[in-house]
Design a protein around this motif. Structure first.
Motif, short mmCIF file in Angstrom:
data_model
loop_
_atom_site.label_atom_id
_atom_site.label_comp_id
_atom_site.label_asym_id
_atom_site.label_seq_id
_atom_site.Cartn_x
_atom_site.Cartn_y
_atom_site.Cartn_z
N TYR A 37 0.85 -1.18 0.00
CA TYR A 37 0.00 0.00 0.00
C TYR A 37 0.88 1.23 0.00
CZ TYR A 37 0.52 0.71 5.12
OH TYR A 37 1.00 0.94 6.38
N ARG A 38 0.29 2.38 -0.29
CA ARG A 38 1.06 3.61 -0.34
C ARG A 38 0.28 4.73 0.34
NH1 ARG A 38 0.73 4.75 -6.89
NH2 ARG A 38 -1.50 5.29 -6.99
N GLN A 39 1.04 5.70 0.76
CA GLN A 39 0.43 6.89 1.33
C GLN A 39 1.23 8.12 0.92
OE1 GLN A 39 -0.32 6.91 5.59
NE2 GLN A 39 -2.02 8.34 5.26
N ALA A 40 0.55 9.03 0.28
CA ALA A 40 1.14 10.30 -0.12
C ALA A 40 0.72 11.36 0.89
CB ALA A 40 0.67 10.68 -1.51
N PRO A 41 1.51 12.43 1.02
CA PRO A 41 1.17 13.50 1.97
C PRO A 41 -0.23 14.04 1.74
CG PRO A 41 3.39 13.80 1.15
CD PRO A 41 2.79 12.69 0.34
N GLY A 42 -1.03 14.08 2.80
CA GLY A 42 -2.36 14.63 2.71
C GLY A 42 -3.39 13.72 2.07
N LEU A 47 -4.41 0.71 -0.94
CA LEU A 47 -3.90 -0.63 -1.22
C LEU A 47 -3.71 -0.74 -2.72
CD1 LEU A 47 -3.18 -3.46 -0.12
CD2 LEU A 47 -5.57 -4.09 -0.51
N VAL A 48 -2.49 -0.82 -3.18
CA VAL A 48 -2.24 -0.81 -4.62
C VAL A 48 -2.18 -2.20 -5.22
CG1 VAL A 48 -1.08 1.43 -4.59
CG2 VAL A 48 0.27 -0.64 -4.35
N PRO A 87 4.08 11.01 -11.82
CA PRO A 87 4.28 11.84 -10.61
C PRO A 87 3.27 11.52 -9.51
CG PRO A 87 4.54 13.18 -12.56
CD PRO A 87 4.08 11.83 -13.05
N GLU A 88 2.07 11.14 -9.86
CA GLU A 88 1.05 10.82 -8.85
C GLU A 88 1.31 9.50 -8.14
OE1 GLU A 88 0.53 11.70 -12.06
OE2 GLU A 88 -1.17 10.59 -12.92
N ASP A 89 2.32 8.75 -8.58
CA ASP A 89 2.72 7.53 -7.86
C ASP A 89 3.65 7.86 -6.69
OD1 ASP A 89 2.97 5.91 -11.04
OD2 ASP A 89 1.35 5.69 -9.57
N THR A 90 4.08 9.10 -6.59
CA THR A 90 4.96 9.51 -5.50
C THR A 90 4.27 9.29 -4.15
OG1 THR A 90 6.11 11.15 -6.85
CG2 THR A 90 6.17 11.47 -4.45
N ALA A 91 4.93 8.53 -3.28
CA ALA A 91 4.35 8.18 -1.98
C ALA A 91 5.37 7.35 -1.21
CB ALA A 91 3.07 7.38 -2.15
N VAL A 92 5.06 7.11 0.05
CA VAL A 92 5.78 6.09 0.81
C VAL A 92 5.05 4.78 0.59
CG1 VAL A 92 6.59 5.32 3.06
CG2 VAL A 92 6.55 7.76 2.52
N TYR A 93 5.78 3.77 0.18
CA TYR A 93 5.21 2.46 -0.10
C TYR A 93 5.52 1.50 1.05
CZ TYR A 93 3.99 3.81 -4.83
OH TYR A 93 3.41 4.42 -5.92
N GLY A 119 8.28 1.15 5.47
CA GLY A 119 8.01 1.94 4.28
C GLY A 119 9.28 2.35 3.55
N THR A 120 9.13 2.60 2.25
CA THR A 120 10.21 3.09 1.42
C THR A 120 9.67 4.18 0.51
OG1 THR A 120 12.00 2.41 -0.09
CG2 THR A 120 9.88 1.29 -0.35
N GLN A 121 10.43 5.26 0.38
CA GLN A 121 9.96 6.42 -0.38
C GLN A 121 10.16 6.19 -1.88
OE1 GLN A 121 8.59 9.54 0.70
NE2 GLN A 121 8.25 9.80 -1.51
N VAL A 122 9.13 6.50 -2.64
CA VAL A 122 9.21 6.50 -4.10
C VAL A 122 8.84 7.91 -4.56
CG1 VAL A 122 8.19 5.65 -6.24
CG2 VAL A 122 8.70 4.06 -4.38
#
Length: 126
Positions: A37-42, A47-48, A87-93, A119-122
């Motif tokens: 899963y991922r979470q972007a700021p805000g 769940l991807v 760019p919209e894939d940018t998130a912590v995975y 988590g790992t940053q993408v």
């Protein structure tokens, strides 16, 4: 104690690719459903991708056709191959695991999972 350790994040230009890995210890990996899963700021967590112990997969519409989840039970590792990154894939995975989910269909909700990694940053940017 179940532990999940992600690796493979980084920065990439739009259209590029990355492969995330998640090593699991402390659990009978082969019987666990796994996911990313991922979470972007805000933004809410998303769940991807998910994969059952039998290898059946499910993807969020936002990544379908671009991301591939797979698992190597011999290595206790789950992967997320990410192609055509935007760019919209940018998130912590985050890698996530369920110690109790046994349905043959892949989980579609984060509520089905009970362990996760750090988590790992993408970052996808030109």
């Amino acid at each position: 104690q179940v532990q999940l350790v992600e690796s493979g994040g980084g920065s990439v230009q739009p259209g590029g690719s990355l492969r995330l890995s998640c090593g699991v210890s402390g659990s009978i990996f082969s019987i666990n459903a796994m996911g990313w899963y991922r979470q972007a700021p805000g933004k809410r967590r998303e769940l991807v991708a998910a994969i059952t112990s039998g290898g059946i997969t499910n993807y969020a519409d936002s990544v379908k056709g671009r991301f591939t989840i797979s698992r190597d039970n011999a290595k206790n590792t789950v992967y997320l191959q990410m192609n055509s990154l935007k760019p919209e894939d940018t998130a912590v995975y985050y890698c996530t695991l369920s110690t109790y989910y046994r349905d043959y269909r892949p989980p579609k909700s984060l509520d089905e999972f009970d362990h996760w990694g750090q988590g790992t940053q993408v970052t996808v940017s030109s």
